[in-house]
Design an enzyme around this catalytic site. Structure first.
Site, PDB file in Angstrom:
ATOM      1  N   GLY B  69     -27.708  35.320 -30.837  1.00  0.00           N
ATOM      2  CA  GLY B  69     -27.938  36.583 -30.158  1.00  0.00           C
ATOM      3  C   GLY B  69     -29.418  36.944 -30.186  1.00  0.00           C
ATOM      4  O   GLY B  69     -29.968  37.474 -29.220  1.00  0.00           O
ATOM      5  N   THR B  70     -30.060  36.642 -31.294  1.00  0.00           N
ATOM      6  CA  THR B  70     -31.493  36.911 -31.409  1.00  0.00           C
ATOM      7  C   THR B  70     -32.262  36.161 -30.335  1.00  0.00           C
ATOM      8  O   THR B  70     -33.156  36.712 -29.693  1.00  0.00           O
ATOM      9  CB  THR B  70     -31.990  36.494 -32.811  1.00  0.00           C
ATOM     10  OG1 THR B  70     -31.338  37.299 -33.782  1.00  0.00           O
ATOM     11  CG2 THR B  70     -33.494  36.676 -32.933  1.00  0.00           C
ATOM     12  N   ASN B 156     -25.224  48.762 -33.945  1.00  0.00           N
ATOM     13  CA  ASN B 156     -24.608  47.931 -34.976  1.00  0.00           C
ATOM     14  C   ASN B 156     -24.466  48.637 -36.313  1.00  0.00           C
ATOM     15  O   ASN B 156     -23.665  48.236 -37.142  1.00  0.00           O
ATOM     16  CB  ASN B 156     -25.434  46.655 -35.164  1.00  0.00           C
ATOM     17  CG  ASN B 156     -26.892  46.958 -35.472  1.00  0.00           C
ATOM     18  OD1 ASN B 156     -27.565  47.647 -34.704  1.00  0.00           O
ATOM     19  ND2 ASN B 156     -27.381  46.463 -36.589  1.00  0.00           N
ATOM     20  N   GLN B 182     -22.319  43.678 -30.430  1.00  0.00           N
ATOM     21  CA  GLN B 182     -21.256  44.325 -31.211  1.00  0.00           C
ATOM     22  C   GLN B 182     -20.083  44.760 -30.333  1.00  0.00           C
ATOM     23  O   GLN B 182     -18.987  44.978 -30.830  1.00  0.00           O
ATOM     24  CB  GLN B 182     -21.812  45.544 -31.970  1.00  0.00           C
ATOM     25  CG  GLN B 182     -22.818  45.198 -33.063  1.00  0.00           C
ATOM     26  CD  GLN B 182     -22.183  44.488 -34.257  1.00  0.00           C
ATOM     27  OE1 GLN B 182     -20.957  44.416 -34.403  1.00  0.00           O
ATOM     28  NE2 GLN B 182     -23.021  43.930 -35.114  1.00  0.00           N
ATOM     29  N   HIS B 204     -20.085  34.669 -32.994  1.00  0.00           N
ATOM     30  CA  HIS B 204     -19.577  34.869 -34.351  1.00  0.00           C
ATOM     31  C   HIS B 204     -19.198  36.314 -34.654  1.00  0.00           C
ATOM     32  O   HIS B 204     -18.595  36.600 -35.683  1.00  0.00           O
ATOM     33  CB  HIS B 204     -20.559  34.324 -35.393  1.00  0.00           C
ATOM     34  CG  HIS B 204     -21.759  35.183 -35.642  1.00  0.00           C
ATOM     35  ND1 HIS B 204     -21.842  35.998 -36.746  1.00  0.00           N
ATOM     36  CD2 HIS B 204     -22.902  35.352 -34.954  1.00  0.00           C
ATOM     37  CE1 HIS B 204     -23.026  36.623 -36.711  1.00  0.00           C
ATOM     38  NE2 HIS B 204     -23.672  36.240 -35.637  1.00  0.00           N
ATOM     39  N   THR B 240     -29.989  20.789 -25.597  1.00  0.00           N
ATOM     40  CA  THR B 240     -28.657  20.213 -25.409  1.00  0.00           C
ATOM     41  C   THR B 240     -27.589  21.252 -25.709  1.00  0.00           C
ATOM     42  O   THR B 240     -27.673  21.960 -26.719  1.00  0.00           O
ATOM     43  CB  THR B 240     -28.484  19.003 -26.349  1.00  0.00           C
ATOM     44  OG1 THR B 240     -29.501  18.065 -26.051  1.00  0.00           O
ATOM     45  CG2 THR B 240     -27.118  18.363 -26.180  1.00  0.00           C
ATOM     46  N   CYS B 328     -36.541  43.765 -45.327  1.00  0.00           N
ATOM     47  CA  CYS B 328     -37.682  43.061 -44.749  1.00  0.00           C
ATOM     48  C   CYS B 328     -37.552  41.573 -45.067  1.00  0.00           C
ATOM     49  O   CYS B 328     -36.622  41.149 -45.737  1.00  0.00           O
ATOM     50  CB  CYS B 328     -38.999  43.603 -45.285  1.00  0.00           C
ATOM     51  SG  CYS B 328     -39.406  42.982 -46.915  1.00  0.00           S
TER      52      CYS B 328
END
Lengths: 358, 387
Positions: B69-70, B156, B182, B204, B240, B328
């Site tokens: 997702g990032t 989230n 979400q 996921h 791929t 962090c």
């Protein structure tokens, strides 16, 4: 017992945590974040403040099989250790930040928090031994004389030491490394940290310059005759010989040493080696690691004034607030601000902060 | 066996997804190869693409698979920014909601510090919903300079669902990206109906495997790629294709889609039970973002006078997994920017925990939490006072 294992990411604290688990304690690993912005202390800094170190600590906790958390102690560290370090230098003294960190952070802020959360003790990888003796639970030097850290722990009072566990005190460093390897801890070969953890690449003078500024001032002899100039009195240490850049040579070419730092007049006083001799030491804010000695003037023992210094035979007296030491043999070059630690054989009696020498 | 109340972080794989992955993992073939094996894998991937697209309300060709997702959020943010600035150098403004996930916030901040972007954050109301009036003003005053607008579909940390259709209306012809990680598979989410230009979904979070996600990007829109190479996904994403995981993603999405409404009701009811139970023993707790519409399972709760990392440690020791805001890179707990954006004080933000429930949770698990929470909070308060 339920214990918090303070894990720096180094080999010692990792093995200490593993031994605590093996001893049957319920162990939770904690890494102390000592800077709110880890990048700030990062470049070249050694010790316990980098992202990599926190990852090393986490991985060690995984291998040992204990929960792991990061505790934010940045504010406490800044206020109690870094600020103190700067203000001590600004006042012309030479502080030892590791002592302050043990006193204010590891066995104060961390221990307090651990106890409030329901833990009994804090386990660290320090090299020192706690023993049950006829005097109660007392602290003693480590088996490994090269690694002995009882000096930097001598700022802990009895209550703090009652909450401290040092599983490595009976072991030599080489054994600890081997044990780490055996346990599959990949930090086994990680180099020891020597520098002050928040000062990058050991450049103490540069770090101080950046924060305290540079104010030139005179370097004078004991009669007040100007011999040269300095870029900030606080970057000098009593007993220092090199880097004085004096323009006026001494009579007969004898080397000269820093004898005194006068912060108010921003003056550095230099003189002969003999003038550095110290045979009496005064310490304030005494802390007793075991039973508090009854005020008296004729105790025999050993004084130590540097983390890796030799024990010096002495007679000392105390009113329980201050400690006065008479050394059997003079010592050359001793800065105020350093820790004075008193030993009875290998037992740590207590400590004080040096505020006068003679 | 621990009690898992952290389903928003990741949720167990569903059985259909496990079965699909098991079946696919031993197959040979690169979906881009021209031979028989390659074609066979390609077919599975395309069928999976169509299945996920059906559930997401988009066309199959609009689905660009990514590794996370990032990555999908980075691709949308950077891809739109570079493309739009290239077309018109004056378009350097990125408008985002003040409580975006770090996967949106951080690429935007990176563009600001490295690529000359200007960020305008849309304020969040106390109830955890974006301030549409403020967005309107921002867009009116900056229309010609805006490269893109990004507002998450649901938050989230507090679970509130955002009025994306209204955002799209205000945006007009400015591209709108929504992070729907979400929402997808849990609440109503339909790409076409929303009218956004792009959206991120992730496997996921809906019972699929880790390591596969997608950027849904409106047909005919080109954005600047981040990864260059084989051009497998519309020439916008190279690499791929992770065929087994994509097939498993589809199985999870179908399972989530089929059972969405019944699960929503069950999980929402569990969440209410959790809040009511905790409130019974700790009347002073506050629930953050407790509004409709919301994600079913998220309960973000402030325990006044505590510190969330102490709470988390103690709950973990009691076998209950929960979560604090974010940390962090070195793992130092931070006050949640989400809660701060809602006007919650730093102190209260540092005293808050997120419980996120999933289909596998039970009332008995919540009863266990309720039975330990008082002593946990008491100790966390003591630790906070001494800290």
């Amino acid at each position: 017992m339920k214990v918090i294992a303070a894990m720096s990411g180094g080999v010692d604290s990792a093995v200490a945590a593993a031994r605590a688990v093996e001893a049957g304690h319920e162990v939770v690993g904690v890494h102390l974040a000592l800077s709110s912005n880890p990048q700030k202390y990062r470049s070249g800094a050694r010790g316990c403040c980098t992202i990599e170190d926190s990852h090393d600590a986490r991985r060690a906790a995984d291998v040992i099989g204990i929960p792991f958390y990061i505790w934010d102690m940045a504010e406490e560290f800044h206020d109690g250790v870094v600020e103190n370090f700067l203000s001590e230098y600004a006042a012309g003294r030479t502080p030892n930040p590791c002592l302050r960190c043990n006193e204010k952070i590891k066995f104060a802020a961390v221990l307090d928090r651990a106890r409030a959360l329901g833990f009994d003790s804090v386990v660290t990888g320090h090299y020192a031994q706690m023993r049950e003796t006829e005097l109660g639970r007392t602290m003693h030097r480590a088996e490994d004389p090269l690694k002995d850290q009882s000096y930097v722990l001598a700022v802990l009072n009895k209550t703090q030491l009652d909450g401290a566990v040092f599983p490595l005190g009976d072991t030599y460093k080489e054994e600890v490394r081997k044990e780490a390897k055996r346990r599959g801890l990949y930090v086994a070969n990680k180099p020891d940290s020597h520098d002050i953890c928040f000062v990058p690449s050991g450049n103490n003078a540069g770090w101080l310059h950046d924060r305290l500024g540079t104010e030139t001032g005179p370097i004078v002899d004991e009669d007040g005759v100007k011999l040269g100039e300095h870029q900030g009195a606080y970057t000098y240490t009593i007993g220092q010989r090199r880097g004085l850049n004096l323009t006026v040579p001494a009579e007969g070419g004898a080397p000269r040493y820093v004898l005194n730092i006068e912060p108010k007049s921003n003056t550095v006083v230099v003189g002969s080696h003999e003038a550095l001799a110290v045979s009496a030491i005064e310490g304030e804010k005494a802390i007793w690691c075991g039973p508090v000695p009854t005020p008296a003037t004729n105790y025999r023992g050993f004084a130590q004034v540097r983390a890796h210094g030799s024990p010096l035979a002495c007679t000392y007296s105390t009113d329980s607030e201050r400690i006065s030491v008479q050394l059997d043999e003079p010592l050359f070059g001793l800065a105020t601000g350093q820790g004075l630690v008193i030993y009875d054989g290998d037992r740590v009696v207590g400590s004080a902060t040096i505020d006068a020498t003679e | 066996m621990g009690i898992y109340f952290d389903h928003a972080a990741t949720t167990p794989m569903s059985q259909p997804a496990i079965d699909a992955l098991n079946q696919q993992i031993s197959r040979i073939g690169n979906a881009s190869s021209l031979h028989t094996q390659g074609r066979s894998v390609r077919r599975e991937v395309e069928e999976a693409r169509e299945a996920i697209a059906r559930i997401a309300g988009c066309g199959p060709s609009e689905m660009i698979f990514t590794g996370s997702g990032t990555e999908a959020n980075n691709l949308a943010i950077k891809g739109f920014y570079w493309k739009r600035v290239h077309e018109d150098p004056a378009r350097t403004v990125i408008v985002i909601s003040a409580f975006e996930h770090h996967a949106v916030l951080d690429p935007v901040e990176w563009l600001e510090s490295h690529e000359g972007a200007h960020i305008i954050q849309v304020p969040i109301r106390a109830d955890g919903v974006i301030d549409l009036e403020a967005l309107k003003d921002i867009v009116e005053q900056n229309r010609s300079k805006i490269a893109l607008i990004a507002v998450m579909h649901s938050n989230n940390e507090v679970g509130t669902i955002q009025p994306i259709r209204e955002v799209v209306e205000i945006a007009g012809d400015i591209p709108v990206h929504t992070d729907a990680v979400q929402s997808f598979g849990k609440v109503d989410f339909n790409f076409d109906e929303l009218g956004v230009t792009s959206a991120t979904i992730s496997a996921h979070k809906v019972g699929g495997p880790l390591g596969v996600a997608a950027l849904i990007l409106e047909r005919g829109i080109d954005i600047t790629p981040i990864l260059h190479g084989g051009g497998q996904e519309r020439d916008i994403r190279s690499g791929t294709l992770n065929a087994p995981s994509i097939v498993s993603f589809a199985a999870a999405a179908e399972d989530a889609g089929t059972n969405r409404d019944s699960r929503y009701v069950a999980i929402r009811e569990l969440r209410r039970y959790l809040i009511d139970s905790l409130r019974r023993v700790l009347p002073d707790i506050r629930v953050n973002g407790d509004v409709e519409p919301s994600l079913p399972g998220i309960a973000n709760i402030t325990f006044p006078g505590t510190e969330s990392d102490g709470l988390l440690l103690l709950l973990d020791a009691e076998g209950v997994a929960s979560s604090t805001g974010s940390a962090c890179s070195a793992g130092v707990p931070q006050a949640s920017h989400v809660l701060l954006s809602m006007g919650i004080s730093e102190r209260d933000a540092r005293s808050s925990l997120r419980f996120s429930l999933g289909a596998s949770n039970t009332r008995a698990e919540i009863d266990h939490l309720t039975s330990v929470i008082e002593s946990v909070v008491e100790r966390a308060r003591a630790a906070h006072l001494r800290h």
